[in-house]
Scaffold this motif. Sequence first.
Motif, short mmCIF file in Angstrom:
data_model
loop_
_atom_site.label_atom_id
_atom_site.label_comp_id
_atom_site.label_asym_id
_atom_site.label_seq_id
_atom_site.Cartn_x
_atom_site.Cartn_y
_atom_site.Cartn_z
N ARG A 191 10.89 17.01 -5.89
CA ARG A 191 11.86 17.06 -4.80
C ARG A 191 12.19 15.64 -4.38
NH1 ARG A 191 9.73 21.21 -0.29
NH2 ARG A 191 11.71 20.57 0.66
N HIS A 192 13.43 15.44 -4.00
CA HIS A 192 13.90 14.14 -3.52
C HIS A 192 13.94 14.22 -2.00
CE1 HIS A 192 16.96 10.65 -4.02
NE2 HIS A 192 16.48 10.64 -2.80
N ILE A 193 13.00 13.55 -1.36
CA ILE A 193 12.90 13.58 0.10
C ILE A 193 12.97 12.15 0.62
CG2 ILE A 193 11.49 14.25 2.08
CD1 ILE A 193 10.29 16.45 0.34
N GLU A 194 13.80 11.94 1.61
CA GLU A 194 13.99 10.60 2.14
C GLU A 194 13.79 10.58 3.65
OE1 GLU A 194 17.94 10.07 0.63
OE2 GLU A 194 18.89 10.70 2.52
N ILE A 195 13.37 9.43 4.13
CA ILE A 195 13.11 9.24 5.56
C ILE A 195 14.14 8.27 6.14
CG2 ILE A 195 11.46 8.52 7.33
CD1 ILE A 195 10.45 10.90 5.78
N GLN A 196 14.81 8.70 7.21
CA GLN A 196 15.73 7.82 7.92
C GLN A 196 14.92 6.93 8.85
OE1 GLN A 196 19.48 7.64 8.10
NE2 GLN A 196 18.66 5.72 8.88
N VAL A 197 15.00 5.61 8.64
CA VAL A 197 14.30 4.68 9.53
C VAL A 197 15.31 3.83 10.27
CG1 VAL A 197 12.19 4.59 8.14
CG2 VAL A 197 14.04 2.96 7.68
N PHE A 198 14.87 3.28 11.39
CA PHE A 198 15.69 2.37 12.18
C PHE A 198 14.78 1.30 12.76
CE2 PHE A 198 20.12 3.74 12.98
CZ PHE A 198 20.64 2.53 13.39
N GLY A 256 0.79 -1.23 0.00
CA GLY A 256 0.00 0.00 0.00
C GLY A 256 0.81 1.27 0.00
N VAL A 257 2.12 1.18 -0.34
CA VAL A 257 2.98 2.36 -0.39
C VAL A 257 2.80 3.03 -1.76
CG1 VAL A 257 5.37 3.17 -0.32
CG2 VAL A 257 4.62 1.34 1.21
N PRO A 258 2.55 4.34 -1.82
CA PRO A 258 2.29 5.00 -3.11
C PRO A 258 3.51 4.99 -4.03
CG PRO A 258 2.52 6.63 -1.36
CD PRO A 258 2.47 5.30 -0.69
N LEU A 259 3.28 4.70 -5.31
CA LEU A 259 4.35 4.62 -6.30
C LEU A 259 4.14 5.65 -7.40
CD1 LEU A 259 4.56 0.76 -6.94
CD2 LEU A 259 5.76 2.09 -5.20
N VAL A 260 5.23 6.03 -8.06
CA VAL A 260 5.13 6.82 -9.28
C VAL A 260 4.51 5.93 -10.36
CG1 VAL A 260 6.42 8.06 -11.06
CG2 VAL A 260 7.17 8.17 -8.69
N PRO A 261 3.54 6.42 -11.16
CA PRO A 261 2.98 5.59 -12.22
C PRO A 261 4.09 5.09 -13.14
CG PRO A 261 1.70 7.60 -11.96
CD PRO A 261 2.92 7.76 -11.10
N GLY A 262 4.07 3.78 -13.43
CA GLY A 262 5.13 3.25 -14.26
C GLY A 262 5.01 1.77 -14.51
N ILE A 307 9.94 10.59 -4.01
CA ILE A 307 9.94 11.73 -4.91
C ILE A 307 8.62 12.46 -4.68
CG2 ILE A 307 8.97 10.52 -6.91
CD1 ILE A 307 11.15 12.05 -8.56
N ALA A 308 8.68 13.77 -4.51
CA ALA A 308 7.49 14.53 -4.12
C ALA A 308 7.26 15.69 -5.07
CB ALA A 308 7.65 15.05 -2.69
N GLU A 309 5.99 15.91 -5.39
CA GLU A 309 5.63 17.03 -6.26
C GLU A 309 4.16 17.38 -6.02
OE1 GLU A 309 7.11 17.90 -10.61
OE2 GLU A 309 5.34 16.60 -10.74
N ASP A 310 3.88 18.67 -5.92
CA ASP A 310 2.50 19.16 -5.77
C ASP A 310 1.79 18.53 -4.58
OD1 ASP A 310 2.84 20.75 -8.04
OD2 ASP A 310 2.16 19.15 -9.38
N GLY A 311 2.49 18.38 -3.47
CA GLY A 311 1.87 17.89 -2.26
C GLY A 311 1.71 16.38 -2.18
N ALA A 312 2.10 15.65 -3.23
CA ALA A 312 2.02 14.18 -3.21
C ALA A 312 3.42 13.59 -3.18
CB ALA A 312 1.27 13.68 -4.45
#
Length: 470
Positions: free
Chosen positions: A207-214, A127-133, A277-282
């Motif tokens: 924008r390239h935004i990443e989350i640091q997880v542990f 259920g993680v959102p993906l770029v259409p492809g 990858i983020a654009e226009d609030g998504a």
Amino acid sequence: MFGSVLIANRGEIACRVIRTARRMGLRSIAVFSDADAGAAHVAMADAAVRIGPPAAAESYLAIDRIIEAARRTGAEAIHPGYGFLSENADFAEACAVAGLVFVGPPAEAIRAMGSKSAAKALMEQAGVPLVPGYHGADQDPAALARAAAEIGYPVLIKASAGGGGKGMRVVRAAADFAAELDRAKGEARAAFGDDRVLVEKYLTKPRHIEIQVFADTHGNVVSLHERDCSIQRRHQKIVEEAPAPLIDEAMRAAMGKTACDAARAIGYVGAGTVEFIAEDGAFHFMEMNTRLQVEHPVTEMITGIDLVEWQFRVAAGEALPLKQEGIGRRGHAVEVRLYAEDPARDFAPSTGALARLRLPAESRHLRIESGVRAGDEVSVHYDPMIAKLVTWDEDRDGALRHMAQALAACEIDGVQTNLDLLRRIVTHPDFCAAALDTGFIARHEAALLPARGAPPVAVLAAAAHRWLAT
């Protein structure tokens, strides 16, 4: 806790890991190729072992030689750093077979995220959102061209097994698809031995935004906030910051939760990064890096947490030191990557001796990560990073002010560098206003990469003197 660790890497990341190991009372063991016999990480470690000639394939990528070095020195654990074998599932398994603690995720998690196509299929199921492809197995050029047409141009061709911008091509029209596909597959084959690709919608100002997880072995998974890594050249990051500017709290929370869900979906353990990858609030999932990232210091600066210490503790079977609610955030941090490369020649690596290397002194506002010293050689064999400069302050403006001052104080001779480019980026009005996306450098090329003029008179005089003296 184990008492000794071998660092299966070199350069600034090896030095970085050794510092934390020393603070925790762990014996550190370095490995080195012939090209690195006199390197800084070798001098820093408690012991060091030669593992082969300069070529990485015969040294830093040689699993059997690294395992043997660990056996000979009595190492109990291996930290892979980043790059080289850090995301190699076979290496993680070889460590386990040899009775060594691998300071990283399980081999199964590395494999799950190792193929971009397989990872995206898995994330889609979670259920993680993906770029259409298109992320399927059919690699027939005609099938890929049909997928591109269905997605709609522009599209991005991306190596399935790739990283570091290799095997990536933007295609803006159907007439160009076949040629760009050939180029992408050729690059992927040369870099990874695997020419499979995926095709995705190309976002025009992302924008390239990443989350640091542990995550630990006790079922705990946390997010340590996000980083913005949008400033890139050739699809590779050169400026990173935390937290990401101009992101509202709702989106920040959604990205953090999604990243933790992704980690849980593959049974992750240790430090990892979920990239969006983020654009226009998504936002859309790109990939998960199953290792410590180059840019991890900005997260450390805003959280006060030593991520390498957490890696050691989790690898030793301990629970995460903090729950999600205990992970705070203070101020703003910015990191720049100082490379021996020539921006005027498409960022080609620049090799040679560092005849002069003066970096500013560290302070509460400035952190330096480097694995080279004045006089060291920048080799053709490895990544040409000279140093990472990381600044922190209570707000972004303050962090940028400290960074501009730090870059102004750097003095480097002997190789071409991206120092002037970095200086221009961090003082550019749009960057200061956080008008960021992955096309920033290309859009501002005229201001950031001015045409190279004639060399200064002093440089010409020095060159003439050297020529006459030979």
